[in-house]
Design a protein around this motif. Sequence first.
Motif, PDB file in Angstrom:
ATOM      1  N   LEU A  99      38.844  49.958  26.482  1.00 33.12           N
ATOM      2  CA  LEU A  99      39.351  48.678  26.214  1.00 33.12           C
ATOM      3  C   LEU A  99      40.072  48.299  27.508  1.00 33.12           C
ATOM      4  O   LEU A  99      40.706  48.877  27.895  1.00 33.12           O
ATOM      5  CB  LEU A  99      40.097  49.822  25.536  1.00 33.12           C
ATOM      6  N   HIS A 100      39.664  47.210  27.643  1.00 32.17           N
ATOM      7  CA  HIS A 100      40.816  46.831  29.028  1.00 32.17           C
ATOM      8  C   HIS A 100      42.247  45.887  28.659  1.00 32.17           C
ATOM      9  O   HIS A 100      42.333  45.173  27.725  1.00 32.17           O
ATOM     10  CB  HIS A 100      40.045  45.608  29.538  1.00 32.17           C
ATOM     11  N   GLU A 101      43.028  46.719  28.338  1.00 38.85           N
ATOM     12  CA  GLU A 101      44.579  46.691  27.770  1.00 38.85           C
ATOM     13  C   GLU A 101      44.819  45.092  29.408  1.00 38.85           C
ATOM     14  O   GLU A 101      45.058  44.551  29.878  1.00 38.85           O
ATOM     15  CB  GLU A 101      45.306  47.898  28.511  1.00 38.85           C
ATOM     16  N   ARG A 102      46.148  44.509  28.009  1.00 34.79           N
ATOM     17  CA  ARG A 102      46.397  43.034  29.497  1.00 34.79           C
ATOM     18  C   ARG A 102      47.202  43.607  30.522  1.00 34.79           C
ATOM     19  O   ARG A 102      48.028  45.044  30.378  1.00 34.79           O
ATOM     20  CB  ARG A 102      47.118  42.130  28.388  1.00 34.79           C
ATOM     21  N   LEU A 103      47.010  42.634  31.225  1.00 37.11           N
ATOM     22  CA  LEU A 103      47.902  43.346  32.607  1.00 37.11           C
ATOM     23  C   LEU A 103      49.113  42.133  32.412  1.00 37.11           C
ATOM     24  O   LEU A 103      48.708  40.912  32.477  1.00 37.11           O
ATOM     25  CB  LEU A 103      47.324  43.089  34.154  1.00 37.11           C
ATOM     26  N   THR A 104      49.792  42.146  33.185  1.00 40.03           N
ATOM     27  CA  THR A 104      50.559  41.233  33.822  1.00 40.03           C
ATOM     28  C   THR A 104      50.288  40.313  35.423  1.00 40.03           C
ATOM     29  O   THR A 104      49.219  40.821  35.354  1.00 40.03           O
ATOM     30  CB  THR A 104      52.601  41.758  33.799  1.00 40.03           C
ATOM     31  N   ALA A 105      51.180  39.088  34.657  1.00 41.41           N
ATOM     32  CA  ALA A 105      50.472  38.217  36.109  1.00 41.41           C
ATOM     33  C   ALA A 105      50.839  39.067  37.488  1.00 41.41           C
ATOM     34  O   ALA A 105      50.027  38.975  38.052  1.00 41.41           O
ATOM     35  CB  ALA A 105      51.473  36.823  35.923  1.00 41.41           C
ATOM     36  N   HIS A 106      52.025  39.787  37.265  1.00 40.18           N
ATOM     37  CA  HIS A 106      52.207  40.493  38.749  1.00 40.18           C
ATOM     38  C   HIS A 106      51.170  41.796  39.058  1.00 40.18           C
ATOM     39  O   HIS A 106      50.570  41.674  40.489  1.00 40.18           O
ATOM     40  CB  HIS A 106      53.709  40.714  39.181  1.00 40.18           C
ATOM     41  N   GLU A 107      50.116  42.085  37.991  1.00 38.05           N
ATOM     42  CA  GLU A 107      49.544  43.183  38.239  1.00 38.05           C
ATOM     43  C   GLU A 107      48.049  42.347  38.577  1.00 38.05           C
ATOM     44  O   GLU A 107      47.753  43.016  39.518  1.00 38.05           O
ATOM     45  CB  GLU A 107      49.715  43.825  36.769  1.00 38.05           C
ATOM     46  N   ARG A 108      48.153  41.569  37.935  1.00 30.74           N
ATOM     47  CA  ARG A 108      46.656  41.214  38.146  1.00 30.74           C
ATOM     48  C   ARG A 108      46.452  40.682  39.392  1.00 30.74           C
ATOM     49  O   ARG A 108      45.735  40.872  39.958  1.00 30.74           O
ATOM     50  CB  ARG A 108      46.569  39.552  37.372  1.00 30.74           C
ATOM     51  N   LEU A 109      47.460  39.716  40.387  1.00 33.10           N
ATOM     52  CA  LEU A 109      47.514  39.088  41.221  1.00 33.10           C
ATOM     53  C   LEU A 109      47.341  40.625  42.351  1.00 33.10           C
ATOM     54  O   LEU A 109      46.796  40.227  43.038  1.00 33.10           O
ATOM     55  CB  LEU A 109      49.295  38.249  41.845  1.00 33.10           C
ATOM     56  N   GLU A 110      48.280  41.413  42.095  1.00 25.54           N
ATOM     57  CA  GLU A 110      48.058  42.446  43.141  1.00 25.54           C
ATOM     58  C   GLU A 110      46.937  43.278  43.204  1.00 25.54           C
ATOM     59  O   GLU A 110      46.360  43.675  44.655  1.00 25.54           O
ATOM     60  CB  GLU A 110      49.643  43.788  42.824  1.00 25.54           C
ATOM     61  N   MET A 111      46.394  43.326  42.257  1.00 21.21           N
ATOM     62  CA  MET A 111      44.695  43.419  41.863  1.00 21.21           C
ATOM     63  C   MET A 111      43.665  42.379  42.931  1.00 21.21           C
ATOM     64  O   MET A 111      42.571  42.774  43.777  1.00 21.21           O
ATOM     65  CB  MET A 111      44.428  43.530  40.899  1.00 21.21           C
ATOM     66  N   LEU A 112      44.244  41.359  42.996  1.00 29.74           N
ATOM     67  CA  LEU A 112      43.179  40.225  43.314  1.00 29.74           C
ATOM     68  C   LEU A 112      43.660  39.823  44.424  1.00 29.74           C
ATOM     69  O   LEU A 112      41.982  40.499  45.592  1.00 29.74           O
ATOM     70  CB  LEU A 112      43.255  39.054  42.396  1.00 29.74           C
ATOM     71  N   VAL A 113      44.203  39.446  45.067  1.00 32.60           N
ATOM     72  CA  VAL A 113      44.950  39.153  46.618  1.00 32.60           C
ATOM     73  C   VAL A 113      44.987  40.459  47.379  1.00 32.60           C
ATOM     74  O   VAL A 113      45.196  41.406  47.439  1.00 32.60           O
ATOM     75  CB  VAL A 113      46.060  38.251  46.751  1.00 32.60           C
ATOM     76  N   ASP A 114      45.024  39.683  48.743  1.00 30.33           N
ATOM     77  CA  ASP A 114      44.911  40.675  50.043  1.00 30.33           C
ATOM     78  C   ASP A 114      46.218  41.701  49.940  1.00 30.33           C
ATOM     79  O   ASP A 114      46.545  42.683  50.129  1.00 30.33           O
ATOM     80  CB  ASP A 114      44.453  40.252  50.705  1.00 30.33           C
ATOM     81  N   SER A 115      47.824  40.615  49.930  1.00 24.49           N
ATOM     82  CA  SER A 115      48.770  40.789  49.864  1.00 24.49           C
ATOM     83  C   SER A 115      49.917  40.306  49.441  1.00 24.49           C
ATOM     84  O   SER A 115      49.745  38.789  49.609  1.00 24.49           O
ATOM     85  CB  SER A 115      49.036  41.546  52.042  1.00 24.49           C
ATOM     86  N   MET A 116      50.722  40.647  47.896  1.00 24.38           N
ATOM     87  CA  MET A 116      51.727  40.058  47.745  1.00 24.38           C
ATOM     88  C   MET A 116      52.404  39.791  48.586  1.00 24.38           C
ATOM     89  O   MET A 116      53.117  38.295  48.129  1.00 24.38           O
ATOM     90  CB  MET A 116      51.980  40.919  46.557  1.00 24.38           C
ATOM     91  N   ASP A 117      52.422  40.096  49.902  1.00 19.97           N
ATOM     92  CA  ASP A 117      53.667  39.814  51.065  1.00 19.97           C
ATOM     93  C   ASP A 117      53.780  38.195  51.421  1.00 19.97           C
ATOM     94  O   ASP A 117      54.220  37.759  52.163  1.00 19.97           O
ATOM     95  CB  ASP A 117      53.705  41.269  52.315  1.00 19.97           C
TER      96      ASP A 117
END
Length: 304
Positions: A47-65
């Motif tokens: 089961l893929h539980e929902r991620l928050t927007a910030h969690e999703r971005l941290e997973m996808l982009v190279d750097s949140m900075d």
Amino acid sequence: MKKILRRRGRAGRGQPDDLWIKCRKCGHMSYRREFVVSLKVCQKCGLHERLTAHERLEMLVDSMDDFQQIAPDMVSTDPLGFVRGNLTYDDHLKRYRDSTGLREAVICGLGAMDGRPVSIAVIDFRFLGASMGSVVGEKITLAIELATERRLPLVIVSCSGGARMQEGMLSLMQMAKTSAALSRFHAAGLCYLSVMTDPTLAGVTASFASLADVVIAEPGATVGFTGRRLIEQIVKQKLPENAQSAEFMQEHGMIDLVIERRALRGMIIKLFDIFLGPDERSDRVNEVEEIQVKIRPAASTTKT
């Protein structure tokens, strides 16, 4: 994903009160830290539980900075004077802003994936069921238009219950606005990848979520236009058990790929390389200058 871990209070015999988490599908108990490391995917049933927007971005982009948000302070007003019980629409918005820390149900901006600058929008279900109001539609449109102007690839991660009833017709108009922006984007010969997560329904499915070069979904995601109960009432027959699952939609041609979360970032990068070629990759996303966006007069129900 370290930022996803949060310290909470301790309960009983000095043990953390959130040490374990129970899967809402199979009931499997997972050690919370391991659950987070596995990107909130149940190790027993998948089961893929929902991620928050910030969690999703941290997973996808190279750097949140280096991630630069588009119109981060844009919020909705109350065009209809909507009241439910003793609460106004503004009361509901304030409650969700306080509980989620978000200004609205979507975060849009410029980031990088494997060094390639991208325009990305991620919708968060915690904010009013990720319903699409005028601000959600406007911010997604701005992300599309910025990608068109700067000739960047586009990623939109959808998760929504549909149009926001508190804004009436203004909410439905976002379907046409986002679709028109994507038409101009595609006419420019650019690449758009749509990621459908659980759930992606109604006006979002019927507009920008389905208008991509490649439509991807996470395993088990609910995808469709309306709930199965309403469909069954209209057609007077039972739907197949998995009728609105991502796998069913892929089998019937609506979705191109169903990709596990741990492989999603790699697949997006691979698809961009196929569509755009590896030579277009930039080593530094901070080469993108300060974002300047113009808010269209049609967004009269919003304020920044």
